[in-house]
Design an enzyme around this catalytic site. Structure first.
Site, PDB file in Angstrom:
ATOM      1  N   TRP A 127       0.873  -1.172   0.000  1.00  0.00           N
ATOM      2  CA  TRP A 127       0.000   0.000   0.000  1.00  0.00           C
ATOM      3  C   TRP A 127       0.918   1.232   0.000  1.00  0.00           C
ATOM      4  CZ3 TRP A 127      -1.765   2.612   4.964  1.00  0.00           C
ATOM      5  CH2 TRP A 127      -2.772   3.544   4.720  1.00  0.00           C
ATOM      6  N   ASP A 208       0.181  -5.155   9.944  1.00  0.00           N
ATOM      7  CA  ASP A 208      -0.855  -4.190   9.548  1.00  0.00           C
ATOM      8  C   ASP A 208      -2.045  -4.999   9.055  1.00  0.00           C
ATOM      9  OD1 ASP A 208      -2.446  -2.222   8.486  1.00  0.00           O
ATOM     10  OD2 ASP A 208      -1.165  -1.823   6.747  1.00  0.00           O
ATOM     11  N   ALA A 210      -5.880  -4.614   7.903  1.00  0.00           N
ATOM     12  CA  ALA A 210      -6.913  -3.638   7.545  1.00  0.00           C
ATOM     13  C   ALA A 210      -8.143  -4.297   6.926  1.00  0.00           C
ATOM     14  CB  ALA A 210      -6.331  -2.603   6.573  1.00  0.00           C
ATOM     15  N   LYS A 243     -12.738  -0.828   6.794  1.00  0.00           N
ATOM     16  CA  LYS A 243     -13.365  -1.684   5.783  1.00  0.00           C
ATOM     17  C   LYS A 243     -14.348  -2.669   6.402  1.00  0.00           C
ATOM     18  CE  LYS A 243     -10.286   0.474   3.689  1.00  0.00           C
ATOM     19  NZ  LYS A 243      -9.210   0.536   2.787  1.00  0.00           N
TER      20      LYS A 243
HETATM   21  C1  LIG Z   1      -2.906  -2.218   3.874  1.00  0.00           C
HETATM   22  C2  LIG Z   1      -3.621  -1.080   4.500  1.00  0.00           C
HETATM   23  N1  LIG Z   1      -3.289  -0.706   5.739  1.00  0.00           N
HETATM   24  C3  LIG Z   1      -3.914   0.302   6.355  1.00  0.00           C
HETATM   25  C4  LIG Z   1      -4.923   1.013   5.743  1.00  0.00           C
HETATM   26  C5  LIG Z   1      -5.520   2.137   6.533  1.00  0.00           C
HETATM   27  O1  LIG Z   1      -6.823   2.400   6.429  1.00  0.00           O
HETATM   28  P1  LIG Z   1      -7.525   3.548   7.262  1.00  0.00           P
HETATM   29  O2  LIG Z   1      -6.504   4.531   7.687  1.00  0.00           O
HETATM   30  O3  LIG Z   1      -8.518   4.134   6.327  1.00  0.00           O
HETATM   31  O4  LIG Z   1      -8.168   2.870   8.422  1.00  0.00           O
HETATM   32  C6  LIG Z   1      -5.302   0.663   4.434  1.00  0.00           C
HETATM   33  C7  LIG Z   1      -6.336   1.402   3.730  1.00  0.00           C
HETATM   34  O5  LIG Z   1      -6.542   1.323   2.564  1.00  0.00           O
HETATM   35  C8  LIG Z   1      -4.643  -0.422   3.811  1.00  0.00           C
HETATM   36  O6  LIG Z   1      -4.955  -0.814   2.572  1.00  0.00           O
END
Ligand SMILES: Cc1ncc(COP(=O)(O)O)c(C=O)c1O
Length: 398
Positions: A127, A208, A210, A243
């Site tokens: 990401w 991480d 998500a 999500k």
């Molecule tokens: C791999 C990954 N980590 C973390 C996030 C963080 O998402 P948010 O800050 O919207 O909770 C995302 C969002 O797309 C993601 O794809």
């Protein structure tokens, strides 16, 4: 003051949103933006979350501060969701964070404080915000190869070789499930090998997560994290509820630390709260309170799990349907990897020029690296989209 600044690099996804909005073609299709979409192309408020919000609205009698770590019951519920309800929590500490991004940022800041010389290893590809977040805390950024485009699988051997070259004390960031952008995850034996390597080399794992619940189910998606936690003496987790609870704009996440001892864990969380204090003081309450109500109420929780399972199954179904459509349109099995991958994202193997042609000639919008959001595929138009994809890709005589 501001004359010293040059224009910021435009955000590619935001630019894509603008182009899509201004496109007058009726059948235009957005497969770029990274949010879940239902069969009507909408990103719904989940029923369980809406009910929790209604309860919050009628029962909340103050808007006074909650506290530096946010909603403690939310934190405890998140630890159970991630580590399992039977997990020994004596060395685990959690802090509510503004989304997964906020959790990543504050943990990275803490790691920089704890071990300034540590390099942070992220997957390649990953990401895009991972690299930006590591750079923002001034840590050394390294990457390990993660994906073999020829097979659509994880390039596990190359990954292991790179992780072996990390220095003791370096941080290895791993995506827990539904890898963004490629949808290919480690299998249980690969997780096990990575966990052993991390322990053997004295590396620090940072998971991480998500998309828990978007891949193979709530517990199955936490398998890698739980395996690491069962072997590594210490680790960190950045979890996002954006999500799986559909609370994107409410900014709900958790930063979790596991230390060698309870005392070290207390010190680590104390320092983490000092980090947040000088950044934003306290996390926003509303979304986390709604998530906590859902997780702690048996009926709402079961409703949420059903809704989440519906989203998960829809993505699996769309993957399978898209693969079949691509088989029909291309007469090859070149895209079969899409059905083996999980979550919202996969790369179809298009160059930036081919992505541009998809947009110009077919009004199909993708991110420049060829990432598609599977959830954005309309079930009734799979052949049409597959035909467009095949017409721009190389190797089909088009
Ligand atoms: C791999 C990954 N980590 C973390 C996030 C963080 O998402 P948010 O800050 O919207 O909770 C995302 C969002 O797309 C993601 O794809």
């Amino acid at each position: 003051m501001f004359e010293t600044l040059s224009p910021a690099q435009p955000d590619k996804i935001l630019a894509l949103i603008g182009l899509f909005r201004d496109d007058p073609r009726p059948g235009k299709l957005d497969l770029g933006v990274g949010v879940y979409k239902d069969e009507n192309g909408r990103t719904p408020v989940l029923g369980a979350v809406r009910e929790a919000e209604e309860r919050l609205l009628s029962e909340q009698d103050t808007k006074s501060y909650v506290g530096p770590a946010g909603d403690l019951m939310f934190n405890a519920a998140m630890v159970r969701l991630l580590f399992g309800s039977q997990a020994d929590t004596s060395r685990i500490r959690a802090c509510q964070a503004p989304g997964g991004s906020g959790a990543l940022r504050i943990v990275l800041q803490l790691l920089r404080l704890a071990r300034p010389a540590a390099a942070i290893w992220i997957p390649d590809p990953s990401w895009p915000n991972h690299a930006a977040l590591v750079e923002a805390v001034g840590a050394e950024l390294r990457s390990y190869p993660y994906f073999d485009p020829a097979t659509g699988e994880v390039s596990f051997g190359a990954m292991i070789d790179a992780v072996k070259s990390a220095r003791p004390g370096d941080v290895v960031l791993l995506q827990g499930c539904c890898h963004n952008p490629i949808g290919a995850d480690l299998d249980p034996s690969q997780w096990s090998e990575v966990a052993d390597l991390i322990v053997e080399r004295g590396l620090f794992p940072f998971v991480d997560i998500a998309y828990q619940g978007f891949g193979d189910g709530l517990d199955a998606d936490a398998l890698g994290l739980r395996l690491i936690a069962s072997r590594a003496p210490e680790l960190a987790v950045a979890a996002s509820c954006s999500k799986n609870f559909g609370v994107y704009r409410d900014r709900v996440g958790a930063a979790i630390i596991v230390s060698r001892t309870a005392t070290e864990a207390d010190n680590a969380i104390g320092q983490l709260l000092s980090v947040t204090r000088s950044m934003y003081s306290m996390p926003p309450d509303h979304g986390a309170a709604a998530v906590r109500i859902v997780l702690d109420d048996a009926r709402l929780r079961s409703g949420w799990e059903t809704e989440l399972e519906g989203m998960r199954r829809r993505m699996v179904r769309l993957r399978q349907g898209f693969v079949e459509a691509l088989q029909r349109q291309s007469n090859t099995s070149r895209f079969d990897f899409l059905a083996r991958q999980r979550g919202m994202f996969s790369r179809i193997g298009a160059t930036p020029e081919q992505v541009e042609r998809l947009r110009m000639e077919h009004a199909v919008y993708l991110v420049g690296d060829g990432r598609i959001n599977v959830a954005g595929l309309p079930e009734t138009r799979l052949d049409e989209v597959a035909k467009a994809v095949v017409s721009v890709l190389d190797g089909f005589g088009c």
